[in-house]
Write a protein that holds these residues in place. Structure first.
Motif, PDB file in Angstrom:
ATOM      1  N   ASN A  97      -9.179   8.375   4.682  1.00 10.98           N
ATOM      2  CA  ASN A  97      -8.295   8.712   4.719  1.00 10.98           C
ATOM      3  C   ASN A  97      -7.814   9.496   3.459  1.00 10.98           C
ATOM      4  OD1 ASN A  97      -8.281   5.816   5.781  1.00 10.98           O
ATOM      5  ND2 ASN A  97      -7.603   5.159   3.189  1.00 10.98           N
ATOM      6  N   CYS A  98      -7.126   9.545   3.737  1.00  8.39           N
ATOM      7  CA  CYS A  98      -5.825  11.361   3.342  1.00  8.39           C
ATOM      8  C   CYS A  98      -6.110  11.091   1.420  1.00  8.39           C
ATOM      9  CB  CYS A  98      -4.575  11.566   3.414  1.00  8.39           C
ATOM     10  SG  CYS A  98      -4.484  13.460   2.984  1.00  8.39           S
ATOM     11  N   LYS A  99      -6.520  12.162   0.840  1.00  5.68           N
ATOM     12  CA  LYS A  99      -6.391  11.930  -0.463  1.00  5.68           C
ATOM     13  C   LYS A  99      -5.907  13.439  -2.032  1.00  5.68           C
ATOM     14  CE  LYS A  99     -10.901  13.896  -1.191  1.00  5.68           C
ATOM     15  NZ  LYS A  99     -11.992  13.247  -0.345  1.00  5.68           N
ATOM     16  N   GLU A 100      -5.852  12.874  -2.588  1.00  6.17           N
ATOM     17  CA  GLU A 100      -5.152  14.060  -3.866  1.00  6.17           C
ATOM     18  C   GLU A 100      -6.348  14.824  -3.214  1.00  6.17           C
ATOM     19  OE1 GLU A 100      -2.345  14.044  -6.823  1.00  6.17           O
ATOM     20  OE2 GLU A 100      -1.688  11.579  -6.219  1.00  6.17           O
ATOM     21  N   HIS A 101      -6.186  16.405  -3.583  1.00  3.74           N
ATOM     22  CA  HIS A 101      -7.229  17.378  -3.785  1.00  3.74           C
ATOM     23  C   HIS A 101      -7.324  18.597  -4.256  1.00  3.74           C
ATOM     24  CE1 HIS A 101     -11.532  18.944  -3.696  1.00  3.74           C
ATOM     25  NE2 HIS A 101     -11.627  17.849  -2.724  1.00  3.74           N
ATOM     26  N   GLU A 102      -8.145  18.993  -4.990  1.00  5.17           N
ATOM     27  CA  GLU A 102      -7.634  21.157  -5.392  1.00  5.17           C
ATOM     28  C   GLU A 102      -7.419  21.208  -4.337  1.00  5.17           C
ATOM     29  OE1 GLU A 102      -8.705  21.592  -9.342  1.00  5.17           O
ATOM     30  OE2 GLU A 102      -7.671  20.587 -10.254  1.00  5.17           O
ATOM     31  N   ARG A 103      -6.988  22.326  -4.739  1.00  3.40           N
ATOM     32  CA  ARG A 103      -7.628  23.472  -3.332  1.00  3.40           C
ATOM     33  C   ARG A 103      -9.075  23.532  -3.476  1.00  3.40           C
ATOM     34  NH1 ARG A 103      -4.351  27.841  -4.976  1.00  3.40           N
ATOM     35  NH2 ARG A 103      -6.602  28.922  -6.518  1.00  3.40           N
ATOM     36  N   PRO A 104      -9.568  23.456  -2.350  1.00  2.00           N
ATOM     37  CA  PRO A 104     -11.293  23.502  -2.114  1.00  2.00           C
ATOM     38  C   PRO A 104     -11.267  25.313  -2.746  1.00  2.00           C
ATOM     39  CG  PRO A 104     -10.037  22.667  -0.224  1.00  2.00           C
ATOM     40  CD  PRO A 104      -9.501  23.248  -0.877  1.00  2.00           C
ATOM     41  N   THR A 105     -13.303  25.207  -3.205  1.00  2.00           N
ATOM     42  CA  THR A 105     -13.294  26.760  -3.009  1.00  2.00           C
ATOM     43  C   THR A 105     -13.810  27.243  -1.892  1.00  2.00           C
ATOM     44  OG1 THR A 105     -15.695  26.120  -3.212  1.00  2.00           O
ATOM     45  CG2 THR A 105     -14.031  26.046  -5.510  1.00  2.00           C
ATOM     46  N   GLY A 106     -13.300  26.782  -1.157  1.00  3.44           N
ATOM     47  CA  GLY A 106     -13.877  28.060   0.536  1.00  3.44           C
ATOM     48  C   GLY A 106     -12.194  28.499   0.801  1.00  3.44           C
ATOM     49  N   LEU A 107     -11.238  28.024  -0.269  1.00  2.35           N
ATOM     50  CA  LEU A 107      -9.527  29.318   0.511  1.00  2.35           C
ATOM     51  C   LEU A 107      -9.629  29.910  -1.069  1.00  2.35           C
ATOM     52  CD1 LEU A 107      -7.897  25.785   1.656  1.00  2.35           C
ATOM     53  CD2 LEU A 107      -9.311  27.307   2.685  1.00  2.35           C
ATOM     54  N   ASP A 108     -10.566  29.865  -1.854  1.00  3.12           N
ATOM     55  CA  ASP A 108     -10.276  30.796  -2.782  1.00  3.12           C
ATOM     56  C   ASP A 108      -9.703  32.545  -2.452  1.00  3.12           C
ATOM     57  OD1 ASP A 108     -10.513  28.924  -5.029  1.00  3.12           O
ATOM     58  OD2 ASP A 108     -12.534  29.189  -5.286  1.00  3.12           O
ATOM     59  N   GLN A 109     -10.881  33.184  -1.329  1.00  2.00           N
ATOM     60  CA  GLN A 109     -10.383  33.956  -1.262  1.00  2.00           C
ATOM     61  C   GLN A 109      -8.960  34.294  -0.178  1.00  2.00           C
ATOM     62  OE1 GLN A 109     -12.817  32.002  -0.371  1.00  2.00           O
ATOM     63  NE2 GLN A 109     -12.377  32.078   2.375  1.00  2.00           N
ATOM     64  N   LEU A 110      -8.251  33.031   0.066  1.00  3.54           N
ATOM     65  CA  LEU A 110      -6.991  34.091   1.089  1.00  3.54           C
ATOM     66  C   LEU A 110      -6.165  33.510  -0.255  1.00  3.54           C
ATOM     67  CD1 LEU A 110      -7.122  30.540   3.110  1.00  3.54           C
ATOM     68  CD2 LEU A 110      -7.782  33.355   3.186  1.00  3.54           C
ATOM     69  N   ASP A 111      -4.905  33.862  -0.059  1.00 10.40           N
ATOM     70  CA  ASP A 111      -3.791  34.377  -0.483  1.00 10.40           C
ATOM     71  C   ASP A 111      -2.823  33.441  -0.864  1.00 10.40           C
ATOM     72  OD1 ASP A 111      -1.710  35.816  -2.051  1.00 10.40           O
ATOM     73  OD2 ASP A 111      -0.471  36.415  -0.686  1.00 10.40           O
ATOM     74  N   LEU A 112      -3.190  32.134  -1.732  1.00 11.40           N
ATOM     75  CA  LEU A 112      -2.918  30.934  -1.486  1.00 11.40           C
ATOM     76  C   LEU A 112      -2.581  30.405  -3.537  1.00 11.40           C
ATOM     77  CD1 LEU A 112      -5.113  28.859   0.868  1.00 11.40           C
ATOM     78  CD2 LEU A 112      -2.710  30.184   0.911  1.00 11.40           C
ATOM     79  N   CYS A 113      -1.506  30.636  -3.767  1.00 12.61           N
ATOM     80  CA  CYS A 113      -0.667  30.177  -4.975  1.00 12.61           C
ATOM     81  C   CYS A 113      -1.205  28.707  -5.326  1.00 12.61           C
ATOM     82  CB  CYS A 113       0.829  30.339  -5.171  1.00 12.61           C
ATOM     83  SG  CYS A 113       0.996  32.729  -4.882  1.00 12.61           S
ATOM     84  N   GLU A 114      -0.976  28.206  -4.430  1.00 12.88           N
ATOM     85  CA  GLU A 114      -1.044  26.639  -4.281  1.00 12.88           C
ATOM     86  C   GLU A 114      -2.651  26.462  -4.904  1.00 12.88           C
ATOM     87  OE1 GLU A 114      -0.885  27.982  -1.399  1.00 12.88           O
ATOM     88  OE2 GLU A 114       1.437  27.683  -1.363  1.00 12.88           O
ATOM     89  N   LYS A 115      -2.776  25.024  -5.718  1.00  8.30           N
ATOM     90  CA  LYS A 115      -3.190  24.307  -6.504  1.00  8.30           C
ATOM     91  C   LYS A 115      -3.694  23.032  -5.870  1.00  8.30           C
ATOM     92  CE  LYS A 115      -6.429  23.509 -10.407  1.00  8.30           C
ATOM     93  NZ  LYS A 115      -6.542  23.748 -12.200  1.00  8.30           N
ATOM     94  N   ASP A 116      -2.307  22.300  -6.333  1.00  5.96           N
ATOM     95  CA  ASP A 116      -2.428  20.810  -6.001  1.00  5.96           C
ATOM     96  C   ASP A 116      -2.286  20.154  -4.441  1.00  5.96           C
ATOM     97  OD1 ASP A 116      -3.621  20.757  -8.652  1.00  5.96           O
ATOM     98  OD2 ASP A 116      -1.423  20.227  -9.017  1.00  5.96           O
ATOM     99  N   GLY A 117      -3.234  19.531  -3.658  1.00  6.81           N
ATOM    100  CA  GLY A 117      -2.831  18.661  -2.671  1.00  6.81           C
ATOM    101  C   GLY A 117      -3.107  18.142  -1.642  1.00  6.81           C
ATOM    102  N   TRP A 118      -3.180  17.774  -1.034  1.00  7.71           N
ATOM    103  CA  TRP A 118      -3.905  17.142   0.400  1.00  7.71           C
ATOM    104  C   TRP A 118      -4.856  17.133   1.016  1.00  7.71           C
ATOM    105  CZ3 TRP A 118      -1.250  13.388  -1.931  1.00  7.71           C
ATOM    106  CH2 TRP A 118      -0.106  13.741  -2.223  1.00  7.71           C
ATOM    107  N   SER A 119      -6.077  16.446   0.998  1.00  9.39           N
ATOM    108  CA  SER A 119      -7.063  17.190   1.466  1.00  9.39           C
ATOM    109  C   SER A 119      -7.390  15.574   1.871  1.00  9.39           C
ATOM    110  CB  SER A 119      -8.566  17.688   0.993  1.00  9.39           C
ATOM    111  OG  SER A 119      -9.377  17.339   1.938  1.00  9.39           O
ATOM    112  N   VAL A 120      -8.962  15.997   3.551  1.00 11.32           N
ATOM    113  CA  VAL A 120      -8.606  14.593   4.623  1.00 11.32           C
ATOM    114  C   VAL A 120     -10.216  14.983   5.225  1.00 11.32           C
ATOM    115  CG1 VAL A 120      -8.600  14.117   6.679  1.00 11.32           C
ATOM    116  CG2 VAL A 120      -7.117  14.373   5.390  1.00 11.32           C
ATOM    117  N   ASN A 121     -11.226  15.070   5.361  1.00 13.04           N
ATOM    118  CA  ASN A 121     -12.766  14.871   5.717  1.00 13.04           C
ATOM    119  C   ASN A 121     -12.161  14.703   7.015  1.00 13.04           C
ATOM    120  OD1 ASN A 121     -13.736  16.142   3.437  1.00 13.04           O
ATOM    121  ND2 ASN A 121     -14.670  14.141   2.227  1.00 13.04           N
TER     122      ASN A 121
END
Length: 124
Positions: free
Chosen positions: A86-110
Motif C-alpha cells: 500500500n502507498c505510505k508517507e515517505h521522505e524523498r528517497p536518496t536516489g532522487l537527491d541529484q534531481l532538482d526537487l525542492c520537496e521532501k515529504d511525499g508518498w511512496s509505493v514499492n
C-alpha cells in the motif's frame, strides 16, 4: 501487431498474478523515471515549495498492494507496474537527491516494473 493496454490487462488476469484489475492507475514519471525505475518504487511529493498539492500526487494515497499502474515516460507507455504494498508517507528517497526537487515529504509505493517489449506511443 501492436498491443493495447487491454491486452496487457488480459495477460495479467489469465496468468493469475493476483493483481487487482479493479484499480488501475496511470503515472507520468518524466523527471524521475530512471531513478525510480532503478529503485523499484514510485514517489510523489505531498506539496510543492508554495504549499500547493495536485490530484496526481494525492491520488498515490489510493494505491493498494497488487494494484496496476500504467507507467509513462516521454510520451510513451513504457511499463506496467504492480504495487508491492500500500502507498505510505515517505521522505524523498536518496536516489532522487541529484534531481532538482525542492520537496521532501511525499508518498511512496514499492513496485515491480514490467517493461513493455513495444512501448505504446501516445504523444509525439
Amino acid at each position: 501487431m501492436k498491443k493495447s493496454i487491454l491486452d496487457y490487462c488480459a495477460k495479467f488476469e489469465s496468468i493469475g498474478t493476483g493483481v487487482n484489475l479493479n484499480e488501475l492507475f496511470s503515472c507520468f514519471q518524466n523527471k524521475s523515471y530512471k531513478e525510480e525505475r532503478i529503485g523499484g518504487y514510485l514517489w510523489a511529493p505531498q506539496k510543492n515549495e508554495n504549499g500547493q498539492t495536485f490530484h496526481h500526487w494525492t491520488d498515490m494515497k489510493m494505491i493498494q498492494k497488487n494494484d496496476i499502474i500504467f507507467n509513462s515516460y516521454n510520451g510513451r507507455l513504457v511499463s506496467v507496474l504492480i504495487a508491492k504494498e500500500n502507498c505510505k508517507e515517505h521522505e524523498r528517497p536518496t536516489g532522487l537527491d541529484q534531481l532538482d526537487l525542492c520537496e521532501k515529504d511525499g508518498w511512496s509505493v514499492n513496485a515491480e516494473y514490467i517493461d513493455l517489449q513495444e512501448p505504446i506511443t501516445y504523444k509525439e
